[in-house]
Motif scaffolding. Structure first.
Motif, PDB file in Angstrom:
ATOM      1  N   GLY A   1      46.575  41.895  39.925  1.00 26.64           N
ATOM      2  CA  GLY A   1      45.805  41.093  40.866  1.00 26.64           C
ATOM      3  C   GLY A   1      44.349  41.489  40.995  1.00 26.64           C
ATOM      4  O   GLY A   1      43.625  40.947  41.829  1.00 26.64           O
ATOM      5  N   TYR A   2      43.887  42.409  40.156  1.00 25.17           N
ATOM      6  CA  TYR A   2      42.478  42.785  40.205  1.00 25.17           C
ATOM      7  C   TYR A   2      41.634  41.742  39.479  1.00 25.17           C
ATOM      8  O   TYR A   2      42.088  41.084  38.546  1.00 25.17           O
ATOM      9  N   ASP A   3      40.394  41.611  39.899  1.00 20.52           N
ATOM     10  CA  ASP A   3      39.432  40.644  39.380  1.00 20.52           C
ATOM     11  C   ASP A   3      38.835  41.181  38.073  1.00 20.52           C
ATOM     12  O   ASP A   3      38.105  42.179  38.100  1.00 20.52           O
ATOM     13  N   PRO A   4      39.103  40.545  36.925  1.00 20.65           N
ATOM     14  CA  PRO A   4      38.571  41.073  35.658  1.00 20.65           C
ATOM     15  C   PRO A   4      37.051  41.006  35.556  1.00 20.65           C
ATOM     16  O   PRO A   4      36.444  41.826  34.871  1.00 20.65           O
ATOM     17  N   VAL A   5      36.425  40.078  36.239  1.00 20.00           N
ATOM     18  CA  VAL A   5      34.965  39.958  36.174  1.00 20.00           C
ATOM     19  C   VAL A   5      34.301  41.133  36.892  1.00 20.00           C
ATOM     20  O   VAL A   5      33.246  41.612  36.472  1.00 20.00           O
ATOM     21  N   ALA A   6      34.935  41.633  37.949  1.00 18.63           N
ATOM     22  CA  ALA A   6      34.350  42.733  38.722  1.00 18.63           C
ATOM     23  C   ALA A   6      34.122  43.985  37.873  1.00 18.63           C
ATOM     24  O   ALA A   6      33.162  44.718  38.101  1.00 18.63           O
ATOM     25  N   TYR A   7      34.978  44.240  36.898  1.00 21.42           N
ATOM     26  CA  TYR A   7      34.778  45.407  36.032  1.00 21.42           C
ATOM     27  C   TYR A   7      33.398  45.346  35.371  1.00 21.42           C
ATOM     28  O   TYR A   7      32.744  46.367  35.195  1.00 21.42           O
TER      29      TYR A   7
ATOM     30  N   PRO B   1      49.542  48.054  32.982  1.00 19.40           N
ATOM     31  CA  PRO B   1      48.609  49.171  33.145  1.00 19.40           C
ATOM     32  C   PRO B   1      48.373  49.504  34.615  1.00 19.40           C
ATOM     33  O   PRO B   1      48.806  48.790  35.511  1.00 19.40           O
ATOM     34  N   ASP B   2      47.652  50.579  34.820  1.00 11.93           N
ATOM     35  CA  ASP B   2      47.069  50.889  36.123  1.00 11.93           C
ATOM     36  C   ASP B   2      45.694  50.226  36.094  1.00 11.93           C
ATOM     37  O   ASP B   2      44.834  50.625  35.286  1.00 11.93           O
ATOM     38  N   PRO B   3      45.439  49.216  36.922  1.00 11.21           N
ATOM     39  CA  PRO B   3      44.143  48.514  36.858  1.00 11.21           C
ATOM     40  C   PRO B   3      42.940  49.414  37.122  1.00 11.21           C
ATOM     41  O   PRO B   3      41.812  49.042  36.830  1.00 11.21           O
ATOM     42  N   GLU B   4      43.194  50.611  37.647  1.00 10.72           N
ATOM     43  CA  GLU B   4      42.090  51.530  37.897  1.00 10.72           C
ATOM     44  C   GLU B   4      41.908  52.523  36.754  1.00 10.72           C
ATOM     45  O   GLU B   4      41.064  53.416  36.839  1.00 10.72           O
ATOM     46  N   ALA B   5      42.670  52.367  35.685  1.00 11.03           N
ATOM     47  CA  ALA B   5      42.513  53.168  34.458  1.00 11.03           C
ATOM     48  C   ALA B   5      41.955  52.216  33.406  1.00 11.03           C
ATOM     49  O   ALA B   5      42.697  51.466  32.784  1.00 11.03           O
ATOM     50  N   TRP B   6      40.664  52.225  33.230  1.00 11.92           N
ATOM     51  CA  TRP B   6      40.026  51.206  32.410  1.00 11.92           C
ATOM     52  C   TRP B   6      38.811  51.747  31.665  1.00 11.92           C
ATOM     53  O   TRP B   6      38.237  52.761  32.033  1.00 11.92           O
ATOM     54  N   VAL B   7      38.455  51.012  30.616  1.00  9.70           N
ATOM     55  CA  VAL B   7      37.290  51.341  29.789  1.00  9.70           C
ATOM     56  C   VAL B   7      36.691  50.018  29.320  1.00  9.70           C
ATOM     57  O   VAL B   7      37.426  49.113  28.932  1.00  9.70           O
TER      58      VAL B   7
ATOM     59  N   THR C   1      30.703  43.101  36.359  1.00 10.46           N
ATOM     60  CA  THR C   1      29.574  42.866  37.261  1.00 10.46           C
ATOM     61  C   THR C   1      29.348  44.006  38.242  1.00 10.46           C
ATOM     62  O   THR C   1      28.209  44.285  38.608  1.00 10.46           O
ATOM     63  N   ASP C   2      30.424  44.652  38.688  1.00 10.92           N
ATOM     64  CA  ASP C   2      30.313  45.699  39.700  1.00 10.92           C
ATOM     65  C   ASP C   2      30.481  47.095  39.128  1.00 10.92           C
ATOM     66  O   ASP C   2      30.190  48.081  39.808  1.00 10.92           O
ATOM     67  N   GLY C   3      31.031  47.190  37.918  1.00  9.66           N
ATOM     68  CA  GLY C   3      31.255  48.492  37.306  1.00  9.66           C
ATOM     69  C   GLY C   3      32.459  49.218  37.866  1.00  9.66           C
ATOM     70  O   GLY C   3      32.616  50.418  37.672  1.00  9.66           O
ATOM     71  N   HIS C   4      33.328  48.489  38.559  1.00  9.22           N
ATOM     72  CA  HIS C   4      34.565  49.079  39.073  1.00  9.22           C
ATOM     73  C   HIS C   4      35.545  47.950  39.390  1.00  9.22           C
ATOM     74  O   HIS C   4      35.151  46.797  39.580  1.00  9.22           O
ATOM     75  N   PRO C   5      36.836  48.282  39.436  1.00  9.69           N
ATOM     76  CA  PRO C   5      37.828  47.247  39.747  1.00  9.69           C
ATOM     77  C   PRO C   5      37.766  46.845  41.211  1.00  9.69           C
ATOM     78  O   PRO C   5      37.405  47.653  42.074  1.00  9.69           O
ATOM     79  N   ASP C   6      38.098  45.594  41.462  1.00  9.70           N
ATOM     80  CA  ASP C   6      38.119  45.052  42.819  1.00  9.70           C
ATOM     81  C   ASP C   6      39.251  44.036  42.891  1.00  9.70           C
ATOM     82  O   ASP C   6      39.426  43.246  41.963  1.00  9.70           O
TER      83      ASP C   6
END
Length: 155
Positions: free
Chosen positions: A39-45, A105-111, A47-52
């Motif tokens: 349910g995390y916003d893929p665009v936020a990674y 995945p863990d949405p907060e484990a990203w690259v 535009t914001d540099g972090h998951p939201d």
């Protein structure tokens, strides 16, 4: 001028309620579809540099999954260029795909590497992925055609 009878009024009201409930459901993600990225916003990674977290109010179906967004603007950005914002491998763990299985995945484990979003099952794997991105991606790309149709591993 024609007056409404009580029966006509009640019938019209009931019809409007039923139609309204179908319209409300059309605004929600389709039932039974996988919500990618938890349910995390893929665009936020990007535009914001972090998951939201996204909202079920703003959703878009792409690549066998439903993505949620925190705003109509982010949904529009995604809809205009989903290949840019969608995580690789339909949002499944890139390391898992590189090893031949499909896991959430863990949405907060990203690259973000080479302009692409990769998500992983474990935060501890992020440094390994960053240190050898090409090897992970090459293996995952080779495996994805077969892994795509596998059931999700419940790990």
């Amino acid at each position: 001028m024609r007056t409404l009878s009580r029966r006509t009024f009640l019938s019209s009201t009931a019809t409007a309620i039923v139609i309204g409930s179908f319209a409300a459901r059309a605004d929600a993600p389709p039932p039974g579809r996988r919500i990618a990225l938890g349910g995390y916003d893929p665009v936020a990674y990007f535009t914001d540099g972090h998951p939201d977290k996204g909202s079920s109010e703003f959703w878009f179906a792409f690549d066998d999954a439903v993505y949620l967004f925190r705003s109509a603007e982010h949904r529009s950005m995604f809809a205009a260029d989903p290949e840019r914002y969608a995580p690789q491998y339909s949002g499944f763990c890139a390391a898992g795909v590189s090893k031949g299985y499909k896991v959430e995945p863990d949405p907060e484990a990203w690259v973000i590497a080479n302009g692409k979003l990769y998500v992983l099952m474990l935060k501890e794997r992020v440094p390994d992925f960053q240190n050898d991105t090409a090897a992970f991606v090459d293996k995952a790309n080779a495996n994805w055609p077969q892994v795509r149709s596998l059931p999700i591993d419940p790990r």
